[in-house]
Design a protein around this motif. Sequence first.
Motif, PDB file in Angstrom:
ATOM      1  N   LEU A   1       0.775  -1.098   0.116  1.00  8.24           N
ATOM      2  CA  LEU A   1      -0.110  -0.061   0.095  1.00  8.24           C
ATOM      3  C   LEU A   1       0.816   1.398  -0.137  1.00  8.24           C
ATOM      4  N   TYR A   2       2.003   1.334   0.754  1.00 10.97           N
ATOM      5  CA  TYR A   2       2.820   2.337   0.772  1.00 10.97           C
ATOM      6  C   TYR A   2       3.539   2.639  -0.546  1.00 10.97           C
ATOM      7  N   GLU A   3       3.783   1.642  -1.177  1.00  6.61           N
ATOM      8  CA  GLU A   3       4.640   1.836  -2.563  1.00  6.61           C
ATOM      9  C   GLU A   3       3.663   2.260  -3.670  1.00  6.61           C
ATOM     10  N   ILE A   4       2.310   2.058  -3.332  1.00  8.53           N
ATOM     11  CA  ILE A   4       1.270   2.364  -4.485  1.00  8.53           C
ATOM     12  C   ILE A   4       1.037   4.159  -4.101  1.00  8.53           C
ATOM     13  N   TYR A   5       1.069   3.985  -2.810  1.00  6.36           N
ATOM     14  CA  TYR A   5       0.630   5.558  -2.333  1.00  6.36           C
ATOM     15  C   TYR A   5       1.945   6.391  -2.910  1.00  6.36           C
ATOM     16  N   ALA A   6       3.155   5.921  -2.549  1.00  6.96           N
ATOM     17  CA  ALA A   6       4.300   6.766  -3.047  1.00  6.96           C
ATOM     18  C   ALA A   6       4.401   7.143  -4.607  1.00  6.96           C
ATOM     19  N   TYR A   7       3.832   6.069  -5.100  1.00  4.56           N
ATOM     20  CA  TYR A   7       3.982   6.223  -6.741  1.00  4.56           C
ATOM     21  C   TYR A   7       3.113   7.440  -7.359  1.00  4.56           C
ATOM     22  N   VAL A   8       1.816   7.398  -6.624  1.00  2.87           N
ATOM     23  CA  VAL A   8       0.623   8.325  -7.029  1.00  2.87           C
ATOM     24  C   VAL A   8       0.941   9.596  -6.250  1.00  2.87           C
ATOM     25  N   ASP A   9       1.712   9.659  -5.258  1.00  6.40           N
ATOM     26  CA  ASP A   9       1.686  10.983  -4.333  1.00  6.40           C
ATOM     27  C   ASP A   9       2.145  12.213  -5.080  1.00  6.40           C
ATOM     28  N   PRO A  10       3.304  12.333  -6.228  1.00  8.77           N
ATOM     29  CA  PRO A  10       3.318  13.592  -6.845  1.00  8.77           C
ATOM     30  C   PRO A  10       2.387  14.116  -7.532  1.00  8.77           C
ATOM     31  N   ALA A  11       1.409  13.320  -7.900  1.00 12.62           N
ATOM     32  CA  ALA A  11       0.156  13.865  -8.632  1.00 12.62           C
ATOM     33  C   ALA A  11      -0.905  14.158  -7.806  1.00 12.62           C
ATOM     34  N   LEU A  12      -0.718  13.962  -6.421  1.00 14.40           N
ATOM     35  CA  LEU A  12      -1.682  14.427  -5.612  1.00 14.40           C
ATOM     36  C   LEU A  12      -1.901  15.843  -5.341  1.00 14.40           C
ATOM     37  N   ARG A  13      -3.126  16.348  -4.994  1.00 18.41           N
ATOM     38  CA  ARG A  13      -3.117  17.659  -4.225  1.00 18.41           C
ATOM     39  C   ARG A  13      -3.047  17.647  -2.837  1.00 18.41           C
ATOM     40  N   SER A  14      -2.945  18.502  -2.085  1.00 18.52           N
ATOM     41  CA  SER A  14      -2.740  18.559  -0.521  1.00 18.52           C
ATOM     42  C   SER A  14      -4.089  17.851   0.021  1.00 18.52           C
ATOM     43  N   HIS A  15      -5.251  18.324  -0.276  1.00 20.03           N
ATOM     44  CA  HIS A  15      -6.635  17.553   0.158  1.00 20.03           C
ATOM     45  C   HIS A  15      -6.613  16.509  -0.205  1.00 20.03           C
ATOM     46  N   GLU A  16      -6.311  15.961  -1.300  1.00 21.49           N
ATOM     47  CA  GLU A  16      -6.292  14.597  -1.776  1.00 21.49           C
ATOM     48  C   GLU A  16      -5.352  13.503  -0.909  1.00 21.49           C
ATOM     49  N   ARG A  17      -4.220  14.244  -0.575  1.00 23.60           N
ATOM     50  CA  ARG A  17      -3.280  13.344   0.126  1.00 23.60           C
ATOM     51  C   ARG A  17      -3.614  13.305   1.335  1.00 23.60           C
ATOM     52  N   ARG A  18      -4.412  14.117   2.150  1.00 27.42           N
ATOM     53  CA  ARG A  18      -4.796  14.035   3.549  1.00 27.42           C
ATOM     54  C   ARG A  18      -6.034  12.991   3.415  1.00 27.42           C
ATOM     55  N   PHE A  19      -6.902  13.130   2.446  1.00 29.04           N
ATOM     56  CA  PHE A  19      -7.878  12.149   2.181  1.00 29.04           C
ATOM     57  C   PHE A  19      -7.505  10.774   2.414  1.00 29.04           C
ATOM     58  N   LEU A  20      -6.446  10.510   1.495  1.00 28.88           N
ATOM     59  CA  LEU A  20      -5.687   9.127   1.328  1.00 28.88           C
ATOM     60  C   LEU A  20      -5.089   8.417   2.812  1.00 28.88           C
ATOM     61  N   LEU A  21      -4.424   9.547   3.157  1.00 27.71           N
ATOM     62  CA  LEU A  21      -3.696   9.123   4.307  1.00 27.71           C
ATOM     63  C   LEU A  21      -4.575   8.841   5.600  1.00 27.71           C
ATOM     64  N   THR A  22      -5.684   9.596   5.252  1.00 30.79           N
ATOM     65  CA  THR A  22      -6.985   9.358   6.578  1.00 30.79           C
ATOM     66  C   THR A  22      -7.627   8.072   6.468  1.00 30.79           C
ATOM     67  N   LEU A  23      -7.966   7.658   5.115  1.00 32.58           N
ATOM     68  CA  LEU A  23      -8.788   6.736   4.963  1.00 32.58           C
ATOM     69  C   LEU A  23      -8.007   5.311   4.828  1.00 32.58           C
ATOM     70  N   GLY A  24      -6.793   5.265   4.248  1.00 31.16           N
ATOM     71  CA  GLY A  24      -6.013   4.126   4.337  1.00 31.16           C
ATOM     72  C   GLY A  24      -6.182   3.222   5.751  1.00 31.16           C
ATOM     73  N   PRO A  25      -5.566   3.693   6.912  1.00 28.50           N
ATOM     74  CA  PRO A  25      -5.694   3.019   8.161  1.00 28.50           C
ATOM     75  C   PRO A  25      -7.014   2.318   8.325  1.00 28.50           C
ATOM     76  N   PHE A  26      -8.142   2.956   8.109  1.00 27.21           N
ATOM     77  CA  PHE A  26      -9.488   2.624   8.302  1.00 27.21           C
ATOM     78  C   PHE A  26      -9.812   1.227   7.399  1.00 27.21           C
ATOM     79  N   ALA A  27      -9.414   1.818   5.985  1.00 27.78           N
ATOM     80  CA  ALA A  27      -9.556   0.432   5.140  1.00 27.78           C
ATOM     81  C   ALA A  27      -8.814  -0.756   5.777  1.00 27.78           C
ATOM     82  N   LEU A  28      -7.644  -0.713   6.105  1.00 30.72           N
ATOM     83  CA  LEU A  28      -6.738  -1.722   6.610  1.00 30.72           C
ATOM     84  C   LEU A  28      -7.630  -2.517   7.729  1.00 30.72           C
TER      85      LEU A  28
END
Length: 233
Positions: free
Chosen positions: A74-101
């Motif tokens: 999951l981290y490698e997937i996130y790190a690959y798409v991270d440069p294309a994310l906006r700040s609010h999209e990055r916060r959204f993914l980081l918040t949602l990830g632990p709950f999904a797991l």
Amino acid sequence: MQHLGELRSRLMVASFAVLVTTAFSFVFATQIIEILKAPSGVARLVALSPTENFTTYMRVSLFSGLALAMPVLLYEIYAYVDPALRSHERRFLLTLGPFALILFVVGMAFCYFVLLPSSIKFLINFGSEVIENQLRASEYISFVTTFILAMGLVFEIPIIIFGLTKVGVLKRSWLAKQRRYVFLLVFLVGAIITPTPDPFNQTIVAVPMYLLFEIGLLLARFGGGPKAPRPGA
């Protein structure tokens, strides 16, 4: 070419992580098989080919290795798409990830402790007066791991609903009006997922699925959809 190079590097890291965790799981494959075998209540599984013991151990090791390596994947997937994310999209993914797991793990635990014992008991005892059921190792392990994985994915329903309403793909008001259809759909999906034809086990699967749908609607109420642009923006 730069993006392809980065993708290759991250795939290599993910593959190495799976290789390491699979090798680690192989050391404890016997204990893992004992854990997966416990819901059946049988003393031993049966192998019908010379290679079945080894392939079963490898299947269990790979399944466990993928589960252990999931945070790295999951981290490698996130790190690959991270440069294309906006700040609010990055916060959204980081918040949602632990709950999904967490929901994925809860779904697998629910399947192992609640669904598997009753389902396997029904299947083994069905027709037992004329048929002796001996559980084949490869088929039993494949059945159990697939069932556990499917329920882990089913428990992602609240996160999926929240995410789709957050980005504006679905509207909560529309989803709320579909409750009667969702109620029928979860029983249909429960009949497909559940390996037994009896309504009891189907209900055990369907009711949590509907409750997960309602939880998703509740989360969507607080999450809301994408904010409308300001006038003149």
